[in-house]
Design an enzyme around this catalytic site. Structure first.
Site, mmCIF file in Angstrom:
data_model
loop_
_atom_site.group_PDB
_atom_site.id
_atom_site.type_symbol
_atom_site.label_atom_id
_atom_site.label_comp_id
_atom_site.label_asym_id
_atom_site.label_seq_id
_atom_site.Cartn_x
_atom_site.Cartn_y
_atom_site.Cartn_z
ATOM 1 N N ASP A 1 38.295 -37.608 33.367
ATOM 2 C CA ASP A 1 39.231 -36.603 33.865
ATOM 3 C C ASP A 1 40.577 -37.313 33.851
ATOM 4 O OD1 ASP A 1 41.000 -35.211 35.577
ATOM 5 O OD2 ASP A 1 39.287 -34.155 36.422
ATOM 6 N N HIS A 2 41.472 -36.895 32.969
ATOM 7 C CA HIS A 2 42.658 -37.731 32.759
ATOM 8 C C HIS A 2 43.551 -37.796 33.999
ATOM 9 C CE1 HIS A 2 44.877 -33.994 31.825
ATOM 10 N NE2 HIS A 2 45.966 -34.683 32.051
ATOM 11 N N HIS B 1 40.528 -31.351 37.533
ATOM 12 C CA HIS B 1 41.716 -32.050 38.037
ATOM 13 C C HIS B 1 41.972 -31.763 39.526
ATOM 14 C CE1 HIS B 1 42.138 -32.662 33.868
ATOM 15 N NE2 HIS B 1 42.863 -31.609 33.573
#
Ligand code: BG6
Length: 513
Positions: free
Chosen positions: A198-199, A261
């Site tokens: 999950d960036h 996010h």
């Protein structure tokens, strides 16, 4: 069960540790992610001496190309996407380590070819038989590629070498599909080998939430329902769907941003202190928070969630098209580009404290932040100031574009009368630590190469995220919106989003930058 499986701690301290020798295989190498993020991130790691000298990359794509042609292309792209000055010698060293395999991900012959290439690469670059596979493909390939790798023995860890897989989002499109994907993958690999990325967790300021909370003594005692009135989490974007209309229209803002996010931001903000920073200790606490979020009934979906879709409008003096006029979007699309939700967390720390979250495209500012709003002073001593004029204290964690923390409090305005005004005490990362240019993927790639999964999602966390949004997806599907588009581009979403807070005497804090 996956979540209880022991996660060996990285053998050596992680700070400044050079990554293990290894080869990285990128499935879907021709996509944007490789040229914009992955290659620049690997290069940055090399320039910080965090990448092993015994390293190689093998890209797999459907475009017929030789390795030499691919290297030329990577070099051209890198000039555009490097995050800082390029050292030609270092790039030359790096590019000689890039290899290309052409093939279809559904064709078993592709895996044979990959196996042969990896054997050669392993010899030429001494990668010690350690391989990690990055799924930068369309999501429908995630499961079958991992199966293909396993069938060809490429997931088997023996003779002391490791095999890992990084899986991009979206991980499933609802709870059932996420569970099915987990099952498919965990049949042929162990949880310890799977790194669901999950960036948001690669962002410095997201990681800083943990530092703020657990490296300081002053916040934890007040970080609870006795002192906190509510929490707001906003992920606002100015962009529309750009060229991603085809994907986005099947996803929508809820799927695209919330189970991943935004749930990361909630869990880091709300979790209990972990017993250590070992991967499973942190993720256990995150998972507990996700499980403690009150599930929505159908009625609650109607009263506690808001959806919106942008119409045309003016942003920065420019006319911009409505969502329905974007490339790849049907003219009668009912996909939401905005969502606002009120959540409650059922545990001792947070009972009764609302968490309001919102995300949307074509909003007036690009701004991600967490606002922790404290309760008002219990008694107003200052007669000349209206109670409503006194904003309660707010601690704001600025995630992007500014990275920092600010605290808002009341102060006396200079002059003979006792009048109060609001002031902000600001900390900006850049002022203290300078600007660092990175892609946000460096830490995550390095973590995978040293076997630290703390910042990656475990199977149970992904499923817990989907469990929260699933009832919303169901109700929204059964009751399609009739009023889309319901906010013009360039405003803070539909009016119902403001009402969600206003009816409880609260309001969103907006940052227009
Ligand atoms: C992606 C979403 O995961 O995150 C995009 O698919 C979104 O729709 C992006 O724009 C936001 O990321 P960032 O890092 O720009 O906040």
């Amino acid at each position: 069960m996956a979540q209880t499986e022991a996660q060996p701690a990285p053998a050596k301290p992680r700070v400044g540790r050079v990554a293990d020798p290894c080869a990285m295989v990128i499935f879907g190498v021709s996509g944007d992610l490789t040229r914009r993020k992955l290659i620049p991130a690997l290069y940055n790691l090399a320039s910080q001496q965090l990448l092993s000298r015994e390293f190689a990359v093998v890209g797999i794509g459907r475009t017929p190309m030789t390795t030499e042609e691919a290297r030329k292309k990577y070099s051209e792209d890198f000039k555009q996407f490097a995050t800082g000055a390029i050292d030609p010698d270092l790039w030359e060293w790096f590019v000689r380590r890039l290899h290309y395999v052409n093939g279809d991900f559904n064709d078993p012959a592709t895996y044979d070819k990959l196996k042969e290439t990896l054997a050669k690469v392993d010899q030429d670059h001494a990668t010690h038989g350690n391989f990690f596979f990055y799924m930068a493909t369309a999501p429908n390939y995630f499961g079958s590629v991992v199966e293909g790798l396993a069938q060809h023995g490429l997931m088997t860890e023996d003779n002391g070498h490791w095999r890992r897989v990084i899986i991009e989002k979206p991980f499933g499109h609802d709870l059932d599909s996420a569970k099915a994907l987990n099952q498919q993958i965990l049949k042929v690999a162990t949880e310890r080998q799977i790194y669901r990325i999950d960036h948001y967790l690669g962002k410095e300021t997201v990681q800083n939430i943990l530092a703020l909370r657990f490296a300081n003594g002053i916040f934890e005692p007040i970080w609870n329902r006795r002192y906190i009135d509510h929490i707001q989490i906003s992920v606002a974007e100015t962009v529309g769907v750009e060229t991603r209309g085809g994907y986005y229209d099947t996803a929508g803002a809820l799927r695209d941003m919330v189970p991943n996010h935004i749930m990361q931001l909630i869990s880091l903000t709300a979790m209990e202190p972990p017993i250590s920073f070992e991967a499973n200790a942190v993720r256990d606490e995150q998972a507990k928070i996700l499980h403690a979020i009150q599930p929505f009934t159908s009625e609650e979906v109607l009263s506690k969630t808001v959806r919106g879709q942008y119409g045309d409008g003016t942003m920065n003096g420019q006319r911009v098209p409505a969502y329905r006029a974007e490339q790849g979007v049907p003219p009668d699309s009912r996909t939401e580009t905005f969502v606002a939700i009120k959540l409650l967390i059922d545990n001792w720390r947070w009972a009764g404290v609302p968490f309001y979250l919102r995300t949307g495209k074509r909003l007036p500012g690009r701004n991600t932040h967490v606002v922790i709003q404290f309760r008002r002073a219990p008694f107003i001593l200052f007669r000349e100031t209206q109670v409503e004029d006194l904003m309660p204290n707010q601690l704001v964690l600025h995630i992007q574009p500014e990275e920092g923390i600010s605290l808002r409090f009341a102060a006396k305005k200079p002059g003979p009368a006792m009048q109060l005004g609001e002031v902000d005490m600001d900390f900006e990362y850049a002022d203290y630590f300078g600007q660092t240019s990175n892609t946000g993927y460096e830490r995550l790639l390095h973590d995978c190469m040293i076997g630290d999964a703390t910042l990656f999602q475990r199977a149970d966390m992904v499923e817990a995220g989907w469990s929260i949004v699933n009832p919303v997806l169901d109700v929204w599907k059964a009751l399609p919106p009739r009023n889309f588009p319901n906010y013009p581009s360039g405003c803070w979403g539909p009016k119902e989003s403001d009402e969600l807070l206003e009816r409880e005497g609260r309001r969103w804090r907006n940052f227009e930058q």
